[in-house]
Structure formats: C-alpha cells, structure tokens
Scaffold this active site. Structure first.
Site, PDB file in Angstrom:
ATOM      1  N   LYS A  74      39.828  45.672  43.926  1.00  0.00           N
ATOM      2  CA  LYS A  74      38.397  45.510  44.241  1.00  0.00           C
ATOM      3  C   LYS A  74      38.143  45.798  45.713  1.00  0.00           C
ATOM      4  CE  LYS A  74      38.519  41.815  40.859  1.00  0.00           C
ATOM      5  NZ  LYS A  74      39.833  41.174  41.052  1.00  0.00           N
ATOM      6  N   HIS A 105      33.696  44.176  44.922  1.00  0.00           N
ATOM      7  CA  HIS A 105      34.039  42.777  44.613  1.00  0.00           C
ATOM      8  C   HIS A 105      32.805  41.890  44.420  1.00  0.00           C
ATOM      9  CE1 HIS A 105      37.627  39.830  45.196  1.00  0.00           C
ATOM     10  NE2 HIS A 105      36.793  39.372  44.294  1.00  0.00           N
TER      11      HIS A 105
END
Ligand code: A2P
Length: 269
Positions: A74, A105
């Site tokens: 991420k 994220h």
C-alpha cells in the site's frame, strides 16, 4: 478456485495473510513462510507497516514460486511522494519485480491526488493491478470521476459487525472488489456469543466462522496472525458452508447501520 476476478482481468485469491503490526524481523519472516507452506497464496503488507523486507525474506524462505503468489502493498500517502517511485522502492524492499496489487492506504490529502502516480506505477509494470483502501462511497465517486484506469479493489474494515452494506453495494455497482481487513475485529469479535454458538454447531472455530462469512460471499479476506496453528486454522475455510440462517444471524450483528463509510473511526486527518 478460491479466487475472484478483478475488473482488469487479473484474479485475487479470497484468502490472504495480513501482517499489520508485525515487526520487520523473524516473526514476520516465519508468519509469511508458514502461511505459504500451509497453502496461502496471498500476502498483504504496506509501506507504513515497515516490514516489506521481512515479507520478502518470508517469500524466499517458503520456496513457493513467485508467480503463484499474490502480493499486495500500500502506498503511504502521508509522505506526499510520488506513488510510482514509492512502488519501485517497495519492489526493492520486497525483492520482487512486480506487485500484484498496489493500493492507496487511505485518502489522506483527498481521494484523487495520488491516482495519476498509481496509474503510472501500473503503466511502468511495477503493479499489475491498482486500487484503494479506506475509501467511502463519496471518495470512490470522486476518484472514479477523474480516473483513467478505475481502481479494482477497495480494502476496508469489514466483518459481520462492520457490514457496511451501502459501501459494498457501491463497490459492486462500480465493478470494484471490496476486500475485508480486520475480519476478526483484531480479535475482539472472537468472543461474541452468536459467533461462538454457530461455531459450536458447525464444529468450527469462531475465527473460521467469521472468515467463512466473507469468503462464502466472495469477499477476499486477510486475517492477521503470527502463530502457525492459527494461520493454519484461518486457512481451513473452504471445506464447509454456513447455512442461509447462519449468514443472516451473522448479518444481524452489524453495528454500522449499513453505512457507506470505510472504517469505524478514521485515524488520518
Ligand atoms: P496473533 O497474531 O497473536 O495470532 P484481525 O485479522 O481481525 O486484525 O485479527 C488479528 C488478531 O486476532 C491478532 O491479535 C491475532 O493474534 C488474533 N487471531 C488471529 N487468528 C486467530 C485465531 N484463529 N484464533 C484466535 N485469535 C486469532
């Protein structure tokens, strides 16, 4: 097959190992290599976890060929850097030549600014698929209005207790696969009486019931554990079925009111 197609033609395994809060050391190496030995083919990490090196070491220690494994990391939006360059750094830390899935994220700084860099990461071959995490319905709409390549996944907090039906429906409508993190409520949901009752009746554990509730509806799920026996237990979810009645009893545990939000309390500004 225990996987599901993504809108870009790739496929995502329904079960993965999550390694949030696992330090960048032997514990993480072991968890990843045990999971792969035990049949998992999907590992979920993040730049913000700081453990991509150990994940890479676990991949190599397992001996499982790279092309059999689905790896997600991420983009950490807080540093405001270029997502494509950050993907290249993740590849180095992991010791692999591509990511299977690269996701933002959380939507810090807004839902759209990082997307062109995510698309670049895909165009340069750093990531086969790109997506997001912790995006609510309005943030998905804003992103889809600008994206050239639409996100294929939205990874959110999801379990019978956080059922987010409005978000799930929005994802399905847009061809985005909702992926469930914290499917065990970081452990809190395992003691619930309804979950325990169903587990006893079907001869399974509470963790297996919570995970089965997701995968039976083709929602990819990434339980975290650093214990070999629990990693094994969490993987045994494809050889039993919950009845419609079990599923609706679990559905009734929802505490979100069918919300379109992505997380109970956002931890980013
Ligand atoms: P541990 O890593 O010590 O095994 P979630 O995936 O919802 O974030 O939940 C992760 C938490 O639940 C961790 O604290 C993990 O502990 C614990 N856990 C994971 N699998 C099991 C299991 N099968 N039984 C009991 N606890 C579990």
């Amino acid at each position: 097959m225990n996987d599901r197609p993504l809108s870009d033609g790739n496929r995502i395994p329904l079960l993965g190992l999550g390694v949030w809060q696992v330090p960048n050391g032997p514990e993480c190496v072991d968890a990843v290599s045990w999971a792969l030995e035990l049949g998992y083919r999907h590992i979920d990490t993040a730049q913000a976890y700081g453990n991509e090196e150990a994940v890479g070491e676990g991949l190599r220690a397992s001996g499982v060929p790279r092309d059999e494994i689905f790896i997600t990391t991420k983009f950490f939006p807080r540093n405001g850097r270029d997502p494509a360059e950050e993907a290249a750094r993740s590849l180095e830390r992991l010791g692999v030549d591509h990511l299977d899935l690269y996701i933002i994220h959380w939507p810090e700084g807004g839902p759209t600014w990082a997307w062109p860099g995510m698309e670049q990461a895909r165009e340069r071959g750093y990531a086969r698929s790109i997506g997001v995490s912790n995006f609510d319905v309005a943030e998905l709409d804003a992103l889809l209005a600008e994206a050239t390549t639409p996100p294929v996944v939205n990874q959110v907090q999801f379990s019978p207790f956080e059922h987010r039906t409005a978000l799930l429906e929005a994802c399905e409508r847009h061809g985005i696969v909702l992926e469930a993190y914290s499917p065990l409520g970081t452990g809190r949901h395992l003691d619930d009486d309804t979950v325990a009752g169903i587990a006893e009746r079907v001869g399974r554990t509470p963790a297996q019931v919570l995970l089965r509730w997701c995968v039976q509806r083709e929602i990819p799920v990434i339980p975290k554990s650093t214990h070999r026996e629990r990693i094994d237990e969490n993987g045994q979810i494809f050889d039993f079925e919950l009845s419609d009645d079990d599923l609706s009893q679990l559905d009734a545990l929802d505490r979100t009111g069918g919300t379109g939000t992505a997380v109970e309390r956002p931890w980013w500004p």
